[in-house]
Design a protein around this motif. Structure first.
Motif, PDB file in Angstrom:
ATOM      1  N   LEU A   1       0.968  -1.060   0.161  1.00 27.84           N
ATOM      2  CA  LEU A   1      -0.011  -0.063  -0.016  1.00 27.84           C
ATOM      3  C   LEU A   1       0.883   1.110  -0.067  1.00 27.84           C
ATOM      4  CD1 LEU A   1      -2.841  -1.040   2.350  1.00 27.84           C
ATOM      5  CD2 LEU A   1      -2.901  -0.655  -0.103  1.00 27.84           C
ATOM      6  N   THR A   2       1.888   1.420   0.669  1.00 27.84           N
ATOM      7  CA  THR A   2       2.717   2.468   0.695  1.00 27.84           C
ATOM      8  C   THR A   2       3.509   2.430  -0.446  1.00 27.84           C
ATOM      9  OG1 THR A   2       3.166   1.863   3.204  1.00 27.84           O
ATOM     10  CG2 THR A   2       4.901   3.364   1.904  1.00 27.84           C
ATOM     11  N   MET A   3       3.912   1.467  -1.107  1.00 27.09           N
ATOM     12  CA  MET A   3       4.449   1.464  -2.436  1.00 27.09           C
ATOM     13  C   MET A   3       3.613   2.029  -3.605  1.00 27.09           C
ATOM     14  SD  MET A   3       7.865   0.455  -2.514  1.00 27.09           S
ATOM     15  CE  MET A   3       8.131  -0.113  -4.308  1.00 27.09           C
ATOM     16  N   SER A   4       2.344   1.984  -3.320  1.00 26.58           N
ATOM     17  CA  SER A   4       1.310   2.393  -4.303  1.00 26.58           C
ATOM     18  C   SER A   4       1.263   3.650  -4.404  1.00 26.58           C
ATOM     19  CB  SER A   4      -0.007   1.753  -4.236  1.00 26.58           C
ATOM     20  OG  SER A   4      -0.576   2.061  -3.171  1.00 26.58           O
ATOM     21  N   GLN A   5       1.593   4.369  -3.107  1.00 29.05           N
ATOM     22  CA  GLN A   5       1.622   6.039  -3.094  1.00 29.05           C
ATOM     23  C   GLN A   5       2.667   6.707  -3.465  1.00 29.05           C
ATOM     24  OE1 GLN A   5      -1.268   7.119  -2.139  1.00 29.05           O
ATOM     25  NE2 GLN A   5      -1.985   5.171  -1.793  1.00 29.05           N
ATOM     26  N   VAL A   6       3.778   5.995  -3.824  1.00 26.14           N
ATOM     27  CA  VAL A   6       5.282   6.532  -4.417  1.00 26.14           C
ATOM     28  C   VAL A   6       5.161   7.246  -5.558  1.00 26.14           C
ATOM     29  CG1 VAL A   6       7.455   5.954  -4.585  1.00 26.14           C
ATOM     30  CG2 VAL A   6       6.433   4.994  -2.733  1.00 26.14           C
ATOM     31  N   PRO A   7       5.714   8.150  -6.123  1.00 26.54           N
ATOM     32  CA  PRO A   7       5.486   8.635  -7.308  1.00 26.54           C
ATOM     33  C   PRO A   7       6.203   7.774  -8.319  1.00 26.54           C
ATOM     34  CG  PRO A   7       6.225  10.265  -6.007  1.00 26.54           C
ATOM     35  CD  PRO A   7       6.099   9.064  -5.125  1.00 26.54           C
ATOM     36  N   ASP A   8       5.573   7.792  -9.674  1.00 25.53           N
ATOM     37  CA  ASP A   8       6.020   6.761 -10.589  1.00 25.53           C
ATOM     38  C   ASP A   8       7.776   6.945 -11.003  1.00 25.53           C
ATOM     39  OD1 ASP A   8       3.707   5.889 -11.009  1.00 25.53           O
ATOM     40  OD2 ASP A   8       3.254   6.899 -12.847  1.00 25.53           O
ATOM     41  N   ILE A   9       8.187   8.270 -10.981  1.00 24.73           N
ATOM     42  CA  ILE A   9       9.683   8.402 -11.180  1.00 24.73           C
ATOM     43  C   ILE A   9      10.573   7.667 -10.072  1.00 24.73           C
ATOM     44  CG2 ILE A   9       9.708  10.693  -9.843  1.00 24.73           C
ATOM     45  CD1 ILE A   9      11.547   9.784 -13.175  1.00 24.73           C
ATOM     46  N   LEU A  10       9.859   7.638  -8.795  1.00 28.49           N
ATOM     47  CA  LEU A  10      10.856   6.843  -7.671  1.00 28.49           C
ATOM     48  C   LEU A  10      10.707   5.385  -8.052  1.00 28.49           C
ATOM     49  CD1 LEU A  10      11.155   9.624  -5.511  1.00 28.49           C
ATOM     50  CD2 LEU A  10      11.050   7.232  -4.115  1.00 28.49           C
ATOM     51  N   LEU A  11       9.548   5.023  -8.381  1.00 28.00           N
ATOM     52  CA  LEU A  11       9.774   3.516  -8.560  1.00 28.00           C
ATOM     53  C   LEU A  11      10.451   2.940  -9.804  1.00 28.00           C
ATOM     54  CD1 LEU A  11       5.974   2.813  -8.157  1.00 28.00           C
ATOM     55  CD2 LEU A  11       7.409   2.155  -6.749  1.00 28.00           C
ATOM     56  N   ARG A  12      10.475   4.012 -10.782  1.00 26.23           N
ATOM     57  CA  ARG A  12      11.154   3.698 -12.003  1.00 26.23           C
ATOM     58  C   ARG A  12      12.678   3.830 -11.625  1.00 26.23           C
ATOM     59  NH1 ARG A  12       7.551   6.823 -15.108  1.00 26.23           N
ATOM     60  NH2 ARG A  12       6.448   5.562 -16.406  1.00 26.23           N
ATOM     61  N   ARG A  13      13.313   4.634 -10.891  1.00 25.97           N
ATOM     62  CA  ARG A  13      14.624   4.523 -10.349  1.00 25.97           C
ATOM     63  C   ARG A  13      14.935   3.569  -9.547  1.00 25.97           C
ATOM     64  NH1 ARG A  13      15.390  10.953  -8.895  1.00 25.97           N
ATOM     65  NH2 ARG A  13      15.390  11.948 -11.162  1.00 25.97           N
ATOM     66  N   PHE A  14      14.075   3.177  -8.544  1.00 25.75           N
ATOM     67  CA  PHE A  14      14.352   1.759  -7.900  1.00 25.75           C
ATOM     68  C   PHE A  14      14.454   0.649  -8.531  1.00 25.75           C
ATOM     69  CE2 PHE A  14      12.525  -1.390  -4.904  1.00 25.75           C
ATOM     70  CZ  PHE A  14      13.721  -1.521  -3.961  1.00 25.75           C
ATOM     71  N   GLY A  15      13.480   0.546  -9.518  1.00 27.67           N
ATOM     72  CA  GLY A  15      13.480  -0.769 -10.295  1.00 27.67           C
ATOM     73  C   GLY A  15      14.741  -0.521 -11.536  1.00 27.67           C
ATOM     74  N   GLY A  16      15.228   0.494 -11.777  1.00 28.03           N
ATOM     75  CA  GLY A  16      16.437   0.683 -12.512  1.00 28.03           C
ATOM     76  C   GLY A  16      17.577   0.137 -11.537  1.00 28.03           C
ATOM     77  N   GLY A  17      17.512   0.779 -10.583  1.00 29.61           N
ATOM     78  CA  GLY A  17      18.550   0.376  -9.657  1.00 29.61           C
ATOM     79  C   GLY A  17      18.801  -1.318  -9.277  1.00 29.61           C
ATOM     80  N   LEU A  18      17.512  -1.766  -9.353  1.00 34.58           N
ATOM     81  CA  LEU A  18      17.359  -3.328  -9.081  1.00 34.58           C
ATOM     82  C   LEU A  18      18.128  -4.074 -10.260  1.00 34.58           C
ATOM     83  CD1 LEU A  18      14.302  -3.856  -7.091  1.00 34.58           C
ATOM     84  CD2 LEU A  18      16.409  -3.878  -6.384  1.00 34.58           C
ATOM     85  N   VAL A  19      17.723  -3.547 -11.552  1.00 34.92           N
ATOM     86  CA  VAL A  19      18.052  -4.195 -12.869  1.00 34.92           C
ATOM     87  C   VAL A  19      19.421  -4.132 -12.999  1.00 34.92           C
ATOM     88  CG1 VAL A  19      17.932  -4.063 -15.078  1.00 34.92           C
ATOM     89  CG2 VAL A  19      15.840  -3.828 -13.823  1.00 34.92           C
TER      90      VAL A  19
END
Length: 65
Positions: A32-50
């Motif tokens: 639920l907390t992750m669903s509130q995070v802005p898209d740009i932050l999720l993209r950066r986090f996902g990119g870092g994981l990749v």
């Protein structure tokens, strides 16, 4: 090669399943907390994981061969 890919997929499924299995309330709150995070932050986090995954993969293949 195919066996190592399937082993990797299996390991991801095991790790991903631990959260909801061991702490379902905490896992739900995190989702639920992750669903509130802005898209740009999720993209950066996902990119870092990749990138981290590629680095780990590269390091492991270099040491094995």
């Amino acid at each position: 090669m195919h066996a190592s890919i399937w082993l990797s997929v299996a390991l991801v499924l095991i790790i991903e399943g631990l959260g909801p299995m061991l702490a379902p309330r905490l896992w739900r709150r995190m989702v639920l907390t992750m669903s509130q995070v802005p898209d740009i932050l999720l993209r950066r986090f996902g990119g870092g994981l990749v990138v981290a995954g590629f680095v780990i993969y590269y390091m492991l293949t270099k040491t094995i061969n």
